[in-house]
Design a protein around this motif. Structure first.
Motif, PDB file in Angstrom:
ATOM      1  N   GLY A 154       0.816  -1.209   0.000  1.00 20.68           N
ATOM      2  CA  GLY A 154       0.000   0.000   0.000  1.00 20.68           C
ATOM      3  C   GLY A 154       0.847   1.254   0.000  1.00 20.68           C
ATOM      4  N   SER A 155       0.505   2.215   0.850  1.00 23.07           N
ATOM      5  CA  SER A 155       1.254   3.470   0.852  1.00 23.07           C
ATOM      6  C   SER A 155       2.441   3.454   1.811  1.00 23.07           C
ATOM      7  CB  SER A 155       0.325   4.656   1.071  1.00 23.07           C
ATOM      8  OG  SER A 155      -0.726   4.313   1.915  1.00 23.07           O
ATOM      9  N   GLY A 156       2.957   2.272   2.119  1.00 27.40           N
ATOM     10  CA  GLY A 156       4.311   2.169   2.670  1.00 27.40           C
ATOM     11  C   GLY A 156       4.463   2.384   4.163  1.00 27.40           C
ATOM     12  N   HIS A 157       3.362   2.289   4.927  1.00 33.47           N
ATOM     13  CA  HIS A 157       3.489   2.537   6.368  1.00 33.47           C
ATOM     14  C   HIS A 157       4.439   1.535   7.027  1.00 33.47           C
ATOM     15  CE1 HIS A 157      -0.082   4.835   5.294  1.00 33.47           C
ATOM     16  NE2 HIS A 157       0.249   5.608   6.303  1.00 33.47           N
ATOM     17  N   LEU A 158       4.398   0.285   6.588  1.00 34.96           N
ATOM     18  CA  LEU A 158       5.331  -0.699   7.160  1.00 34.96           C
ATOM     19  C   LEU A 158       6.638  -0.789   6.383  1.00 34.96           C
ATOM     20  CD1 LEU A 158       2.749  -3.356   8.224  1.00 34.96           C
ATOM     21  CD2 LEU A 158       4.471  -2.370   9.744  1.00 34.96           C
ATOM     22  N   THR A 159       6.632  -0.374   5.126  1.00 37.58           N
ATOM     23  CA  THR A 159       7.907  -0.290   4.392  1.00 37.58           C
ATOM     24  C   THR A 159       8.846   0.619   5.171  1.00 37.58           C
ATOM     25  OG1 THR A 159       6.559  -0.316   2.372  1.00 37.58           O
ATOM     26  CG2 THR A 159       8.921   0.096   2.112  1.00 37.58           C
ATOM     27  N   ARG A 160       8.259   1.661   5.764  1.00 36.90           N
ATOM     28  CA  ARG A 160       9.032   2.600   6.575  1.00 36.90           C
ATOM     29  C   ARG A 160       9.775   1.878   7.709  1.00 36.90           C
ATOM     30  NH1 ARG A 160       7.286   6.638  11.002  1.00 36.90           N
ATOM     31  NH2 ARG A 160       8.696   8.400  10.680  1.00 36.90           N
ATOM     32  N   SER A 161       9.147   0.848   8.279  1.00 33.52           N
ATOM     33  CA  SER A 161       9.795   0.095   9.359  1.00 33.52           C
ATOM     34  C   SER A 161      11.020  -0.668   8.872  1.00 33.52           C
ATOM     35  CB  SER A 161       8.797  -0.900   9.977  1.00 33.52           C
ATOM     36  OG  SER A 161       7.621  -0.247  10.396  1.00 33.52           O
ATOM     37  N   LEU A 162      11.141  -0.850   7.544  1.00 29.11           N
ATOM     38  CA  LEU A 162      12.255  -1.627   6.983  1.00 29.11           C
ATOM     39  C   LEU A 162      13.417  -0.750   6.540  1.00 29.11           C
ATOM     40  CD1 LEU A 162      10.137  -3.922   4.608  1.00 29.11           C
ATOM     41  CD2 LEU A 162      11.317  -4.672   6.697  1.00 29.11           C
TER      42      LEU A 162
END
Ligand SMILES: [Zn+2]
Length: 415
Positions: A154-162
């Motif tokens: 989606g819009s990267g809310h958990l990508t940010r955690s990576l």
């Protein structure tokens, strides 16, 4: 996209390598490819605003024709489904402003775009469980290098955690171009975005990653068997290096809102043909996080608890260090900017400030009410501490409130 990312891209249809078609329109900025056409032996695909669009669904072929004609502005409009000229003009204006926020762009895309609660995403119970699981598992398997991918991110809310765990920029893959675009601009700047179809073969080379995840989306995937087979293909080298995480997928045995097409726990287990997965009920993981201290991935939830839990987390890895207790970090350092949780109303009285928890509506309270276990109803703090947040400083009196998500570390220009 960075030109080096071409190394891991493959055509989802013929499996061939993808390269820039230099005889067609291309715009580069050093190693970054802004717009252009990728070709394999069977097909061509567009790169629009730095995002390769590696599928033929929706408006992608229209966008591709615009890129071939040297009109990236029209290609972007097509990928955002902006057919109305007035709305498209308004969007272009917002998108080209450096001062625009994530919220401004979402507003410009119209009321049907992001339905609801993105503003509160970083403190909702589903997110805090997924974030802790991601940080624990990816932190373990990526310790010695390797790349991460967030599928249907989606819009990267958990990508940010990576972002600080993946040795090369993590990849965010999603069918929706607009969400990837928002992630690269606001939520997870620096990630690589790939627009592709999760119901087909993934457009990546075997073993391109060491960590693959899909959170809060797997119950909406129809081709689940293919999906897990593809996740395995991306990370599994036969050794114990990699990990696959399916976070927050619904449970066929227990109803939940936005149910999707979930499987039973055995059904999910059966999807993994080469690595034995471990299934966790989300309630147990959530209780660990509320308690603080450690997230215990060494637990083995009894099957009755798993059957009764509306949401499951599935982890497949041969790395024994994954299935241990993981210390919950107090703070990984400021990543964006400190902001007060928007679920709180603020009342100033002299040098004190009263914060009160206010849900946006009853539906939010129903679906995310568990957040009351860590968000206090009311708290009084000093105005000086609140003012310091704006300067990027977390006063000692707010440290516990940051742990409890009253104070958030949000992406810059989020709202
Ligand atoms: Zn091909």
């Amino acid at each position: 996209m960075n030109a080096a990312t071409l190394e891991i891209l493959r055509c989802p249809y013929c499996g061939g390598r993808l390269d820039i078609v230099t005889s067609l329109f291309v715009q580069r900025d050093g190693d970054e490819i802004q717009h252009g056409i990728l070709g394999c032996e069977c097909c061509i695909f567009a790169i629009v605003d730095g995002i390769p669009v590696i599928h033929l669904e929706g408006r992608s072929t229209t966008a591709r024709a615009h890129i071939e004609a040297g009109r990236p502005d029209l290609a972007r409009r097509a990928m955002f489904n902006l057919d109305d000229d007035a709305q498209a003009a308004r969007f272009d204006e917002v998108a080209s402003s450096d001062a625009a926020t994530y919220r401004d762009v979402v507003d410009a895309l119209g009321p049907t775009f992001e339905g609801g609660y993105f503003l509160y995403r970083f403190s909702d119970p589903t997110f805090i469980v997924a974030d802790a699981v991601v940080r624990s598992v990816a932190g373990t398997v990526l310790k010695n290098g390797g790349r991460a991918i967030d599928l249907c991110g989606g819009s990267g809310h958990l990508t940010r955690s990576l972002m600080d765990l993946s040795s090369t920029a993590p990849v965010l893959a999603d069918l929706y171009f607009s969400k990837i675009w928002l992630a690269r601009r606001f939520t997870a700047p620096g990630c690589e975005g790939v627009c592709c179809d999760g119901n087909g073969p993934f457009p990546f080379a075997r073993r391109a990653f060491r960590y693959a995840m899909c959170t809060d989306a797997f119950m909406y995937i129809w081709t689940k068997r293919l999906f897990v087979g593809e996740m395995t293909r991306l990370v599994d080298d036969g050794g114990d290096d990699g990990a696959i995480v399916i976070g927050h997928t619904h449970n066929e045995r227990t109803w939940s809102p936005s149910h999707g097409q979930p499987l039973t726990p055995e059904g999910y287990r059966g999807l993994f043909e080469t690595i034995e997965p471990r299934i966790f009920g989300e309630a147990g993981l959530f209780a660990d996080i509320v308690k603080g201290g450690a997230l215990d991935l060494g637990r083995r939830d009894p099957s009755a608890a798993i059957d009764a839990d509306p949401a499951l987390t599935i982890i497949a890895s041969r790395n024994p260090d994954v299935f241990t207790p993981h210390r919950l970090e107090d703070s990984a350092g400021l990543r964006g900017e400190y902001r007060l949780n928007p679920l709180y109303s603020v009342e100033q009285m002299g040098d004190r400030v009263t914060l009160r928890l206010r849900f946006p509506n009853d539906e939010y309270a129903d679906e995310y009410g568990l957040c009351r276990q860590y968000l206090p109803d009311e708290v009084v703090v000093s105005s000086a501490a609140i003012a310091a947040l704006g300067e990027g400083r977390l006063a000692a009196e707010l440290e516990d409130l940051a742990r409890r998500r009253v104070v958030l570390d949000l992406p810059r220009r989020y709202y």
